[in-house]
Motif scaffolding. Structure first.
Motif, PDB file in Angstrom:
ATOM      1  N   MET A   1      86.885  44.547   5.503  1.00 17.62           N
ATOM      2  CA  MET A   1      87.621  43.306   5.636  1.00 17.62           C
ATOM      3  C   MET A   1      87.209  42.564   6.894  1.00 17.62           C
ATOM      4  SD  MET A   1      89.821  41.471   4.155  1.00 17.62           S
ATOM      5  CE  MET A   1      91.126  40.342   4.351  1.00 17.62           C
ATOM      6  N   ALA A   2      86.953  43.270   7.984  1.00 16.65           N
ATOM      7  CA  ALA A   2      86.570  42.624   9.237  1.00 16.65           C
ATOM      8  C   ALA A   2      85.211  41.938   9.102  1.00 16.65           C
ATOM      9  CB  ALA A   2      86.530  43.641  10.363  1.00 16.65           C
ATOM     10  N   GLU A   3      84.289  42.542   8.363  1.00 16.77           N
ATOM     11  CA  GLU A   3      82.969  41.948   8.161  1.00 16.77           C
ATOM     12  C   GLU A   3      83.066  40.653   7.362  1.00 16.77           C
ATOM     13  OE1 GLU A   3      79.076  41.339   8.746  1.00 16.77           O
ATOM     14  OE2 GLU A   3      80.259  42.945   9.633  1.00 16.77           O
ATOM     15  N   LYS A   4      83.931  40.626   6.379  1.00 14.91           N
ATOM     16  CA  LYS A   4      84.116  39.412   5.584  1.00 14.91           C
ATOM     17  C   LYS A   4      84.686  38.294   6.453  1.00 14.91           C
ATOM     18  CE  LYS A   4      86.224  37.599   1.410  1.00 14.91           C
ATOM     19  NZ  LYS A   4      87.073  37.876   0.258  1.00 14.91           N
ATOM     20  N   GLY A   5      85.609  38.619   7.320  1.00 18.30           N
ATOM     21  CA  GLY A   5      86.178  37.628   8.234  1.00 18.30           C
ATOM     22  C   GLY A   5      85.139  37.060   9.185  1.00 18.30           C
ATOM     23  N   LYS A   6      84.232  37.911   9.667  1.00 20.09           N
ATOM     24  CA  LYS A   6      83.163  37.441  10.540  1.00 20.09           C
ATOM     25  C   LYS A   6      82.230  36.494   9.800  1.00 20.09           C
ATOM     26  CE  LYS A   6      83.026  41.484  13.550  1.00 20.09           C
ATOM     27  NZ  LYS A   6      82.216  42.625  13.982  1.00 20.09           N
ATOM     28  N   ARG A   7      81.900  36.831   8.562  1.00 22.27           N
ATOM     29  CA  ARG A   7      81.019  35.957   7.771  1.00 22.27           C
ATOM     30  C   ARG A   7      81.669  34.615   7.515  1.00 22.27           C
ATOM     31  NH1 ARG A   7      79.611  40.434   3.673  1.00 22.27           N
ATOM     32  NH2 ARG A   7      81.405  39.473   2.709  1.00 22.27           N
ATOM     33  N   VAL A   8      82.940  34.628   7.212  1.00 19.57           N
ATOM     34  CA  VAL A   8      83.659  33.369   6.966  1.00 19.57           C
ATOM     35  C   VAL A   8      83.710  32.540   8.240  1.00 19.57           C
ATOM     36  CG1 VAL A   8      85.918  32.391   6.410  1.00 19.57           C
ATOM     37  CG2 VAL A   8      84.997  34.248   5.026  1.00 19.57           C
ATOM     38  N   THR A   9      83.974  33.182   9.365  1.00 20.49           N
ATOM     39  CA  THR A   9      84.029  32.474  10.644  1.00 20.49           C
ATOM     40  C   THR A   9      82.683  31.849  10.974  1.00 20.49           C
ATOM     41  OG1 THR A   9      85.717  34.001  11.430  1.00 20.49           O
ATOM     42  CG2 THR A   9      84.552  32.724  13.096  1.00 20.49           C
ATOM     43  N   ARG A  10      81.605  32.586  10.749  1.00 18.33           N
ATOM     44  CA  ARG A  10      80.271  32.054  11.019  1.00 18.33           C
ATOM     45  C   ARG A  10      79.935  30.898  10.082  1.00 18.33           C
ATOM     46  NH1 ARG A  10      77.692  37.994  11.594  1.00 18.33           N
ATOM     47  NH2 ARG A  10      78.409  38.397  13.710  1.00 18.33           N
ATOM     48  N   VAL A  12      82.054  28.842   8.624  1.00 15.37           N
ATOM     49  CA  VAL A  12      82.869  27.696   9.027  1.00 15.37           C
ATOM     50  C   VAL A  12      82.305  27.069  10.303  1.00 15.37           C
ATOM     51  CG1 VAL A  12      85.143  27.023   9.895  1.00 15.37           C
ATOM     52  CG2 VAL A  12      84.960  28.458   7.865  1.00 15.37           C
ATOM     53  N   GLY A  13      81.882  27.874  11.249  1.00 18.00           N
ATOM     54  CA  GLY A  13      81.287  27.361  12.480  1.00 18.00           C
ATOM     55  C   GLY A  13      80.009  26.584  12.214  1.00 18.00           C
ATOM     56  N   PHE A  14      79.167  27.120  11.344  1.00 16.41           N
ATOM     57  CA  PHE A  14      77.923  26.442  10.997  1.00 16.41           C
ATOM     58  C   PHE A  14      78.210  25.109  10.309  1.00 16.41           C
ATOM     59  CE2 PHE A  14      74.384  25.502   8.161  1.00 16.41           C
ATOM     60  CZ  PHE A  14      73.322  25.573   9.039  1.00 16.41           C
ATOM     61  N   GLY A  17      79.445  22.493  12.687  1.00 17.71           N
ATOM     62  CA  GLY A  17      78.344  21.944  13.470  1.00 17.71           C
ATOM     63  C   GLY A  17      77.536  20.923  12.685  1.00 17.71           C
ATOM     64  N   VAL A  18      77.260  21.227  11.423  1.00 12.62           N
ATOM     65  CA  VAL A  18      76.507  20.291  10.576  1.00 12.62           C
ATOM     66  C   VAL A  18      77.303  19.007  10.367  1.00 12.62           C
ATOM     67  CG1 VAL A  18      75.588  19.929   8.249  1.00 12.62           C
ATOM     68  CG2 VAL A  18      75.164  22.087   9.433  1.00 12.62           C
ATOM     69  N   ILE A  19      78.573  19.144  10.057  1.00 10.06           N
ATOM     70  CA  ILE A  19      79.414  17.964   9.814  1.00 10.06           C
ATOM     71  C   ILE A  19      79.545  17.129  11.083  1.00 10.06           C
ATOM     72  CG2 ILE A  19      81.772  17.226   9.282  1.00 10.06           C
ATOM     73  CD1 ILE A  19      81.837  19.578   7.251  1.00 10.06           C
ATOM     74  N   SER A  20      79.705  17.780  12.217  1.00  8.83           N
ATOM     75  CA  SER A  20      79.807  17.060  13.486  1.00  8.83           C
ATOM     76  C   SER A  20      78.515  16.295  13.776  1.00  8.83           C
ATOM     77  CB  SER A  20      80.107  18.035  14.616  1.00  8.83           C
ATOM     78  OG  SER A  20      80.092  17.388  15.847  1.00  8.83           O
ATOM     79  N   ILE A  53      75.004  20.415  17.417  1.00  4.23           N
ATOM     80  CA  ILE A  53      73.770  21.196  17.459  1.00  4.23           C
ATOM     81  C   ILE A  53      74.000  22.519  18.183  1.00  4.23           C
ATOM     82  CG2 ILE A  53      71.430  21.246  18.418  1.00  4.23           C
ATOM     83  CD1 ILE A  53      71.301  18.219  17.799  1.00  4.23           C
ATOM     84  N   ALA A  54      74.758  22.486  19.267  1.00  3.08           N
ATOM     85  CA  ALA A  54      75.063  23.722  19.996  1.00  3.08           C
ATOM     86  C   ALA A  54      75.841  24.704  19.125  1.00  3.08           C
ATOM     87  CB  ALA A  54      75.849  23.402  21.253  1.00  3.08           C
ATOM     88  N   LEU A  55      76.782  24.196  18.355  1.00  2.86           N
ATOM     89  CA  LEU A  55      77.557  25.066  17.467  1.00  2.86           C
ATOM     90  C   LEU A  55      76.666  25.691  16.395  1.00  2.86           C
ATOM     91  CD1 LEU A  55      80.372  26.121  16.932  1.00  2.86           C
ATOM     92  CD2 LEU A  55      80.838  24.079  15.584  1.00  2.86           C
ATOM     93  N   ILE A  56      75.739  24.916  15.864  1.00  6.50           N
ATOM     94  CA  ILE A  56      74.799  25.451  14.880  1.00  6.50           C
ATOM     95  C   ILE A  56      73.931  26.546  15.505  1.00  6.50           C
ATOM     96  CG2 ILE A  56      72.759  24.893  13.485  1.00  6.50           C
ATOM     97  CD1 ILE A  56      74.027  22.100  13.063  1.00  6.50           C
ATOM     98  N   VAL A  57      73.402  26.290  16.694  1.00  2.00           N
ATOM     99  CA  VAL A  57      72.521  27.253  17.362  1.00  2.00           C
ATOM    100  C   VAL A  57      73.261  28.533  17.713  1.00  2.00           C
ATOM    101  CG1 VAL A  57      71.171  27.655  19.475  1.00  2.00           C
ATOM    102  CG2 VAL A  57      70.918  25.515  18.212  1.00  2.00           C
ATOM    103  N   VAL A  58      74.467  28.399  18.239  1.00  2.00           N
ATOM    104  CA  VAL A  58      75.251  29.598  18.595  1.00  2.00           C
ATOM    105  C   VAL A  58      75.579  30.412  17.354  1.00  2.00           C
ATOM    106  CG1 VAL A  58      77.505  30.351  19.451  1.00  2.00           C
ATOM    107  CG2 VAL A  58      76.196  28.681  20.725  1.00  2.00           C
ATOM    108  N   THR A  59      75.956  29.737  16.281  1.00  2.53           N
ATOM    109  CA  THR A  59      76.279  30.443  15.042  1.00  2.53           C
ATOM    110  C   THR A  59      75.059  31.175  14.494  1.00  2.53           C
ATOM    111  OG1 THR A  59      77.928  28.762  14.541  1.00  2.53           O
ATOM    112  CG2 THR A  59      77.244  30.177  12.739  1.00  2.53           C
TER     113      THR A  59
END
Length: 70
Positions: A1-10, A12-14, A17-20, A53-59
């Motif tokens: 379950m924790a791995e799925k949450g990390k994937r979802v968070t990443r 959403v972050g990506f 960043g694209v939308i921004s 762009i920073a959010l995309i790179v960090v993700t």
């Protein structure tokens, strides 16, 4: 379950960043070369584009780094 949450968070972050980034350049007619695009942006749009762009790179960096089992 924790791995799925990390994937979802990443994901959403990506996407955030694209939308921004796309939102920052939505009214621009010139997208290439980057210098011409940068000159056409207001300071607020520059911050938004840089943050996106920073959010995309960090993700992407967090996705590419190997996992450490602690």
């Amino acid at each position: 379950m924790a791995e799925k949450g990390k994937r979802v968070t990443r994901a959403v972050g990506f996407l955030a960043g694209v939308i921004s980034s796309l939102d920052a350049v939505r009214d621009q007619r010139i997208l290439w070369p980057p210098g011409a695009l940068w000159e056409g942006l207001r300071s607020v749009q520059r911050v938004e584009l840089g943050a996106g762009i920073a959010l995309i790179v960090v993700t992407l960096a967090l996705t590419a780094l190997p996992r450490r089992d602690v």
